[in-house]
Design a protein around this motif. Structure first.
Motif, PDB file in Angstrom:
ATOM      1  N   THR A  22     -19.858  -7.117  -5.258  1.00 28.34           N
ATOM      2  CA  THR A  22     -18.546  -7.733  -5.453  1.00 28.34           C
ATOM      3  C   THR A  22     -17.683  -7.538  -4.212  1.00 28.34           C
ATOM      4  O   THR A  22     -17.474  -6.417  -3.761  1.00 28.34           O
ATOM      5  CB  THR A  22     -17.856  -7.117  -6.691  1.00 28.34           C
ATOM      6  N   THR A  23     -17.215  -8.642  -3.685  1.00 29.78           N
ATOM      7  CA  THR A  23     -16.327  -8.650  -2.530  1.00 29.78           C
ATOM      8  C   THR A  23     -14.902  -8.760  -3.048  1.00 29.78           C
ATOM      9  O   THR A  23     -14.618  -9.584  -3.909  1.00 29.78           O
ATOM     10  CB  THR A  23     -16.648  -9.851  -1.614  1.00 29.78           C
ATOM     11  N   ILE A  24     -14.025  -7.921  -2.508  1.00 34.75           N
ATOM     12  CA  ILE A  24     -12.625  -7.952  -2.929  1.00 34.75           C
ATOM     13  C   ILE A  24     -11.764  -8.335  -1.734  1.00 34.75           C
ATOM     14  O   ILE A  24     -11.962  -7.821  -0.629  1.00 34.75           O
ATOM     15  CB  ILE A  24     -12.189  -6.589  -3.506  1.00 34.75           C
ATOM     16  N   ILE A  25     -10.842  -9.257  -1.959  1.00 36.07           N
ATOM     17  CA  ILE A  25      -9.908  -9.668  -0.905  1.00 36.07           C
ATOM     18  C   ILE A  25      -8.658  -8.803  -1.044  1.00 36.07           C
ATOM     19  O   ILE A  25      -8.008  -8.804  -2.085  1.00 36.07           O
ATOM     20  CB  ILE A  25      -9.548 -11.161  -1.022  1.00 36.07           C
ATOM     21  N   TYR A  26      -8.381  -8.057   0.025  1.00 36.11           N
ATOM     22  CA  TYR A  26      -7.246  -7.124   0.040  1.00 36.11           C
ATOM     23  C   TYR A  26      -6.141  -7.645   0.940  1.00 36.11           C
ATOM     24  O   TYR A  26      -6.408  -8.278   1.966  1.00 36.11           O
ATOM     25  CB  TYR A  26      -7.689  -5.764   0.599  1.00 36.11           C
ATOM     26  N   ASP A  27      -4.911  -7.313   0.607  1.00 39.42           N
ATOM     27  CA  ASP A  27      -3.763  -7.601   1.466  1.00 39.42           C
ATOM     28  C   ASP A  27      -3.675  -6.555   2.574  1.00 39.42           C
ATOM     29  O   ASP A  27      -4.126  -5.419   2.404  1.00 39.42           O
ATOM     30  CB  ASP A  27      -2.462  -7.554   0.652  1.00 39.42           C
ATOM     31  N   ASN A  28      -3.082  -6.939   3.679  1.00 39.14           N
ATOM     32  CA  ASN A  28      -2.723  -6.037   4.775  1.00 39.14           C
ATOM     33  C   ASN A  28      -3.880  -5.220   5.363  1.00 39.14           C
ATOM     34  O   ASN A  28      -3.848  -3.990   5.360  1.00 39.14           O
ATOM     35  CB  ASN A  28      -1.591  -5.095   4.343  1.00 39.14           C
ATOM     36  N   PRO A  29      -4.917  -5.915   5.884  1.00 44.09           N
ATOM     37  CA  PRO A  29      -5.989  -5.182   6.549  1.00 44.09           C
ATOM     38  C   PRO A  29      -5.489  -4.561   7.853  1.00 44.09           C
ATOM     39  O   PRO A  29      -4.464  -4.990   8.395  1.00 44.09           O
ATOM     40  CB  PRO A  29      -7.029  -6.265   6.827  1.00 44.09           C
ATOM     41  N   LYS A  30      -6.213  -3.559   8.342  1.00 45.58           N
ATOM     42  CA  LYS A  30      -5.827  -2.929   9.603  1.00 45.58           C
ATOM     43  C   LYS A  30      -7.082  -2.482  10.350  1.00 45.58           C
ATOM     44  O   LYS A  30      -8.122  -2.223   9.744  1.00 45.58           O
ATOM     45  CB  LYS A  30      -4.885  -1.754   9.362  1.00 45.58           C
ATOM     46  N   GLY A  31      -6.954  -2.413  11.670  1.00 46.57           N
ATOM     47  CA  GLY A  31      -8.045  -1.917  12.490  1.00 46.57           C
ATOM     48  C   GLY A  31      -9.204  -2.867  12.687  1.00 46.57           C
ATOM     49  O   GLY A  31     -10.272  -2.457  13.130  1.00 46.57           O
ATOM     50  N   VAL A  32      -9.009  -4.149  12.344  1.00 46.73           N
ATOM     51  CA  VAL A  32     -10.060  -5.151  12.568  1.00 46.73           C
ATOM     52  C   VAL A  32      -9.522  -6.229  13.502  1.00 46.73           C
ATOM     53  O   VAL A  32      -8.314  -6.305  13.751  1.00 46.73           O
ATOM     54  CB  VAL A  32     -10.544  -5.792  11.239  1.00 46.73           C
ATOM     55  N   VAL A  72      -7.741  -1.040   5.092  1.00 44.49           N
ATOM     56  CA  VAL A  72      -6.605  -1.726   4.470  1.00 44.49           C
ATOM     57  C   VAL A  72      -5.458  -0.739   4.293  1.00 44.49           C
ATOM     58  O   VAL A  72      -5.685   0.463   4.157  1.00 44.49           O
ATOM     59  CB  VAL A  72      -6.966  -2.374   3.110  1.00 44.49           C
ATOM     60  N   GLU A  73      -4.246  -1.276   4.304  1.00 48.52           N
ATOM     61  CA  GLU A  73      -3.078  -0.405   4.138  1.00 48.52           C
ATOM     62  C   GLU A  73      -3.072   0.289   2.786  1.00 48.52           C
ATOM     63  O   GLU A  73      -2.689   1.433   2.667  1.00 48.52           O
ATOM     64  CB  GLU A  73      -1.778  -1.197   4.328  1.00 48.52           C
ATOM     65  N   GLN A  74      -3.478  -0.459   1.747  1.00 48.48           N
ATOM     66  CA  GLN A  74      -3.451   0.097   0.400  1.00 48.48           C
ATOM     67  C   GLN A  74      -4.584  -0.499  -0.420  1.00 48.48           C
ATOM     68  O   GLN A  74      -4.767  -1.713  -0.436  1.00 48.48           O
ATOM     69  CB  GLN A  74      -2.109  -0.233  -0.255  1.00 48.48           C
ATOM     70  N   VAL A  75      -5.350   0.364  -1.083  1.00 50.32           N
ATOM     71  CA  VAL A  75      -6.374  -0.099  -2.010  1.00 50.32           C
ATOM     72  C   VAL A  75      -5.746  -0.032  -3.404  1.00 50.32           C
ATOM     73  O   VAL A  75      -5.463   1.065  -3.899  1.00 50.32           O
ATOM     74  CB  VAL A  75      -7.644   0.786  -1.958  1.00 50.32           C
ATOM     75  N   PRO A  76      -5.483  -1.199  -4.029  1.00 51.84           N
ATOM     76  CA  PRO A  76      -4.888  -1.181  -5.366  1.00 51.84           C
ATOM     77  C   PRO A  76      -5.774  -0.400  -6.346  1.00 51.84           C
ATOM     78  O   PRO A  76      -7.002  -0.446  -6.243  1.00 51.84           O
ATOM     79  CB  PRO A  76      -4.826  -2.665  -5.758  1.00 51.84           C
ATOM     80  N   GLU A  77      -5.168   0.297  -7.268  1.00 52.60           N
ATOM     81  CA  GLU A  77      -5.903   1.143  -8.222  1.00 52.60           C
ATOM     82  C   GLU A  77      -6.975   0.345  -8.969  1.00 52.60           C
ATOM     83  O   GLU A  77      -8.074   0.840  -9.211  1.00 52.60           O
ATOM     84  CB  GLU A  77      -4.904   1.762  -9.211  1.00 52.60           C
ATOM     85  N   VAL A  78      -6.673  -0.902  -9.321  1.00 48.28           N
ATOM     86  CA  VAL A  78      -7.630  -1.726 -10.066  1.00 48.28           C
ATOM     87  C   VAL A  78      -8.899  -1.986  -9.249  1.00 48.28           C
ATOM     88  O   VAL A  78      -9.972  -2.202  -9.818  1.00 48.28           O
ATOM     89  CB  VAL A  78      -6.970  -3.047 -10.547  1.00 48.28           C
ATOM     90  N   ALA A  79      -8.815  -1.920  -7.930  1.00 51.13           N
ATOM     91  CA  ALA A  79      -9.999  -2.145  -7.085  1.00 51.13           C
ATOM     92  C   ALA A  79     -11.079  -1.110  -7.379  1.00 51.13           C
ATOM     93  O   ALA A  79     -12.271  -1.439  -7.438  1.00 51.13           O
ATOM     94  CB  ALA A  79      -9.621  -2.102  -5.612  1.00 51.13           C
ATOM     95  N   TRP A  80     -10.663   0.147  -7.574  1.00 54.63           N
ATOM     96  CA  TRP A  80     -11.652   1.199  -7.843  1.00 54.63           C
ATOM     97  C   TRP A  80     -12.362   0.936  -9.168  1.00 54.63           C
ATOM     98  O   TRP A  80     -13.579   1.156  -9.272  1.00 54.63           O
ATOM     99  CB  TRP A  80     -10.995   2.576  -7.846  1.00 54.63           C
TER     100      TRP A  80
END
Length: 186
Positions: free
Chosen positions: A85-95, A67-75
């Protein structure tokens, strides 16, 4: 476990589908970077490709590459979660493009199961993980409940943990890069 991992690696590298035990329910998997393999998963599940699939990664570093950016709250969510827990992230890359939802997001979980972690680390790429059922059908809580069409439609079936019962899928949380947090499934 070594033989299963070797056969899974060969299958994934050749664009095939695997049926494997995950840290939640039995899953259908493929190379998350291979659009043709992803297409096979949608066809096997008889699922519209507009319905996104989950992707598994082996560790934090692989997540950051996906992903382009892992939001701090994800950690914090990852560290504090008491169940997968599955997290939906914005702006994936390389898939594969057909793995990405219409809103340019991707559901990703860091695998906690030893078999999955080991497999993904050796594969060095994310893999798809979607429940081993025909779309609209019940999610099997154990191997013996998996539909014969799924069993016959994959290229390799893992031999581990066939007696294990794990009826609960992961929690799903959507994180926006703008700081929004939305619980999709508890």
């Amino acid at each position: 476990m070594k033989e299963d991992i070797a056969k899974c690696l060969e299958t994934l590298q050749n664009g095939g589908l695997i049926l494997y035990p995950t840290d939640t329910v039995w899953g259908i998997g493929c190379d998350a970077t291979n659009a043709d393999a992803v297409k096979k998963v949608y066809a096997l599940k008889n699922r519209e490709d507009s319905k996104a699939l989950i992707c598994l990664v082996a560790n934090d570093a692989m997540l950051e590459r996906t992903v382009e950016q892992v939001p701090e709250v994800a950690w914090d969510i990852i560290d504090l979660a008491t169940k997968p827990t599955t997290i939906i992230y914005d702006n994936p890359k390389g898939v594969a493009k057909n793995l990405i939802a219409a809103d340019n997001s991707l559901a990703i979980r860091i695998a906690s199961d030893d078999f999955c972690k080991n497999l993904i680390q050796r594969f060095k790429k994310p893999i798809v993980s979607t429940s081993a059922n025909i779309s609209g059908g019940p999610t099997p809580s154990q191997f013996s409940e998996i539909d014969h069409r799924i069993l016959e439609g994959v290229d390799y079936v893992v031999n581990l943990h066939r007696e294990k019962t794990n009826p609960s899928p992961s929690s799903i949380i959507k994180l926006g890069n703008d700081g929004t947090v939305k619980v999709i499934r508890e």
